[in-house]
Design an enzyme around this catalytic site. Structure first.
Site, short mmCIF file in Angstrom:
data_model
loop_
_atom_site.label_atom_id
_atom_site.label_comp_id
_atom_site.label_asym_id
_atom_site.label_seq_id
_atom_site.Cartn_x
_atom_site.Cartn_y
_atom_site.Cartn_z
N PRO A 19 1.23 -1.39 -0.21
CA PRO A 19 -0.16 -0.36 0.02
C PRO A 19 1.09 1.14 0.22
O PRO A 19 2.48 1.29 0.73
CB PRO A 19 -0.98 -0.22 1.63
CG PRO A 19 -0.16 -1.10 2.66
CD PRO A 19 0.80 -1.53 1.28
N GLY A 20 0.54 1.86 -0.80
CA GLY A 20 1.36 3.68 -0.82
C GLY A 20 0.24 4.65 -0.10
O GLY A 20 -0.42 5.22 0.70
N TYR A 64 -4.18 13.80 -13.73
CA TYR A 64 -5.55 12.92 -14.30
C TYR A 64 -6.68 13.97 -13.76
O TYR A 64 -8.23 12.90 -13.37
CB TYR A 64 -5.63 12.27 -12.86
CG TYR A 64 -4.30 11.95 -12.34
CD1 TYR A 64 -3.76 10.30 -13.47
CD2 TYR A 64 -3.14 12.10 -10.98
CE1 TYR A 64 -1.68 10.07 -12.76
CE2 TYR A 64 -2.48 11.21 -11.03
CZ TYR A 64 -1.75 10.70 -12.07
OH TYR A 64 -0.25 10.42 -11.80
N CYS A 96 2.67 29.17 -16.77
CA CYS A 96 2.77 29.37 -17.90
C CYS A 96 1.90 28.43 -18.53
O CYS A 96 2.49 27.79 -19.41
CB CYS A 96 3.43 30.35 -18.58
SG CYS A 96 4.46 31.54 -17.44
N TYR A 108 2.02 11.03 -3.68
CA TYR A 108 2.02 11.41 -5.25
C TYR A 108 1.87 12.92 -5.15
O TYR A 108 1.17 13.79 -5.87
CB TYR A 108 0.74 11.15 -6.22
CG TYR A 108 0.74 9.20 -5.77
CD1 TYR A 108 2.44 8.69 -6.41
CD2 TYR A 108 -0.07 8.90 -5.52
CE1 TYR A 108 2.51 6.84 -6.51
CE2 TYR A 108 -0.19 7.56 -5.22
CZ TYR A 108 1.41 6.51 -5.36
OH TYR A 108 0.90 5.23 -5.81
N1 LLP Z 1 2.79 -2.32 -5.61
C1 LLP Z 1 2.72 -1.34 -7.37
C2 LLP Z 1 3.81 -2.35 -8.25
C3 LLP Z 1 2.62 -0.39 -7.99
O1 LLP Z 1 2.91 -0.37 -9.07
C4 LLP Z 1 1.67 0.34 -7.16
C5 LLP Z 1 1.08 2.25 -7.55
C6 LLP Z 1 1.74 0.63 -5.71
C7 LLP Z 1 2.16 -0.47 -5.04
C8 LLP Z 1 1.26 1.95 -4.94
O2 LLP Z 1 -0.40 1.28 -4.91
P1 LLP Z 1 -0.79 2.74 -4.09
O3 LLP Z 1 -1.74 1.93 -3.50
O4 LLP Z 1 -0.44 3.84 -3.82
O5 LLP Z 1 -2.25 2.75 -4.80
N2 LLP Z 1 -0.05 8.93 -9.40
C9 LLP Z 1 -0.87 8.63 -9.56
C10 LLP Z 1 -1.04 7.10 -8.64
C11 LLP Z 1 0.46 5.98 -9.29
C12 LLP Z 1 0.15 4.47 -8.81
C13 LLP Z 1 1.38 3.80 -9.71
N3 LLP Z 1 1.56 2.26 -8.68
C14 LLP Z 1 -1.79 9.13 -8.84
O6 LLP Z 1 -1.45 10.10 -7.81
O7 LLP Z 1 -3.31 8.43 -8.16
#
Ligand code: LLP
Length: 435
Positions: free
Chosen positions: A295-296, A337, A364, A392
């Protein structure tokens, strides 16, 4: 018109508007005072919110299986935040040598890091192997061969998991969906047995597990179960070929509330996923595999806000703009997005007329907006919080328009601590002038 009013405490329990003074507080700290002390744009994080979100994961799998929560560093890679999570017991999901270096600088263990990403370079593989990385989550046949070559040359066995692409629809924004066959991620279920067969006979590869991540900001849990069923079916197929997988990495992706979403919690999802794996193992009379999650966003997203200040109010033919000192280079998600982030003044005004504003930055580009059509009662000089900016946000920030990146502060028991200083113009010029 969509109702975009959000109660800050519905996003994070530690964000509270004090009804007596009208000020917004984060983990007990007065955000207006922090904006004055440290300047804006300023990222502010709540230590308590981060740790509570992490512990919600740890608790959801307590007593259920041998499970590691590998925090996805890409969501927020500040070393001080990584240190807190490492101390709480987290492993890490990394996608570059730079992220691994951050984990190590934070005192995290390389052996608890899993290295994902579709384009790992030879240098990155060498570095990760040298540091004793826990596992490579391999995304293609060619990458498996490259890791095998490097491992052989360095005479160091590489632990590998294959990231499979289960071709399920995570029902999220197309830019952050990763488990469909049109996405660049992972290896198809049909190719996977062949890649495992290669890895299994290679003397310098140690087949550790299987990995699957289907997307980000998931607000519906059902795609997780569909993906898991496909992964388990593949494990049966592999077992019939004599390849026994004892570790499952089920990725990240649980969403957060930005407006009125009701995403599942770790307690809703993890025990059910773990239960399914347990049933599967029992039916086959085999040991329960170990598991990991990545999780992130759900750990840090609502544990952070971006503070900014209104430079000017401006009207173009009846259209109202609030020009603020944060921009797309600080928080890219709206431009990239069309993402929604709630906005709240740090001090609520009780007098004056609310107006509908597009909140825009000084960059700009017409795409440089942070919020559209928001009813706000504000004047030039007022300070605002852009909500749900902990994930992010700073990690996607850039120097576009030669703007320095924002400072970062963390609140710990009501006290603020600077954890990244504001980038100066000298910082930006140095890599060119040093030549
Ligand atoms: N594991 C992998 C292999 C991933 O590619 C990602 C996110 C995560 C874990 C973590 O996912 P999370 O739990 O954060 O959903 N920049 C975008 C999000 C890109 C996510 C990329 N991969 C945004 O701001 O919404």
């Amino acid at each position: 018109m969509q109702n975009t009013t959000v109660n800050p405490s519905d996003l994070c329990a530690h964000l509270q508007r004090n009804t007596d003074d009208g000020h917004l507080y984060f983990e007990g700290a007065n955000l207006q005072a922090l904006a004055e002390e440290f300047g804006t744009p300023l990222y502010v994080y709540s230590s308590a919110a981060i740790l509570e979100a992490y512990h919600a994961y740890a608790k959801a799998c307590e007593g259920l299986a041998n499970t590691t929560i590998c925090y996805a560093v890409k969501a927020n890679s500040n070393i001080h935040i990584l240190r807190k999570l490492a101390q709480a017991g987290a492993g890490f999901d990394i996608v570059s040598a730079g992220e691994l270096a951050r984990v190590i600088a934070a005192g995290g263990l390389a052996s608890k890091a899993v290295f994902a990403g579709v384009g790992k370079s030879v240098q990155e593989i060498e570095y990760a192997l040298g540091q004793g990385v826990g596992c490579f989550n391999v995304e293609s046949e060619a990458e498996m061969a490259r890791i095998a070559d490097v491992a052989q040359r360095l005479q160091t066995k590489a632990k590998v998991s294959l990231r499979v692409n289960p071709d399920v629809d995570a029902k999220t924004h197309p830019y952050i969906s990763t488990g469909l066959k049109e996405n660049k991620f992972g290896v198809s279920m049909t190719l996977a047995p062949q890649v495992y067969a290669f890895a299994n006979q290679h003397p310098w590869l140690d087949v550790h597990g299987i990995d699957c991540h289907i997307g980000s900001q998931l607000t519906d849990a059902s795609p997780y179960f569909d993906a898991l069923d496909r992964v388990l079916a593949l494990l049966d197929q592999l077992a019939s070929q004599g390849i026994h997988i004892n570790h499952l990495d089920l990725g990240g992706g649980i969403g957060i509330r930005y407006l009125n979403e009701t995403p599942p919690t770790p307690a809703d999802v993890l025990p059910k996923l773990i239960g399914r794996v347990k049933d599967w193992a029992q039916q086959r009379k085999r040991a329960m595999p170990s598991l990991s999650f990545e999780p992130g966003r759900s750990i840090v997203g609502n544990a952070g806000v971006l503070l900014t200040e209104v430079e000017f109010l401006k009207v173009n033919e009846g259209k109202h703009f609030a020009i603020v000192n944060a921009a797309m280079n600080d928080l890219m998600r709206p431009a990239m997005y069309k993402a929604f982030h709630a906005i709240a003044p740090l001090v609520e005004r009780t007098q004056g007329q609310a107006q509908h504003y597009d909140v825009v930055g000084p960059v700009c580009e017409s795409g440089d907006w942070l919020a559209k059509d928001r009813a706000l009662r504000i004047q030039a000089g007022d300070k605002l919080a852009i909500m749900s900016a902990g994930a992010y946000g700073q990690t996607m920030a850039s120097n576009y328009n030669s703007r320095g990146r924002a400072a970062e502060v963390i609140i710990e028991q009501g006290k603020a601590r600077l954890i990244r200083r504001r980038e100066t113009i000298e910082d930006q010029l140095r890599p060119e002038l040093d030549l």
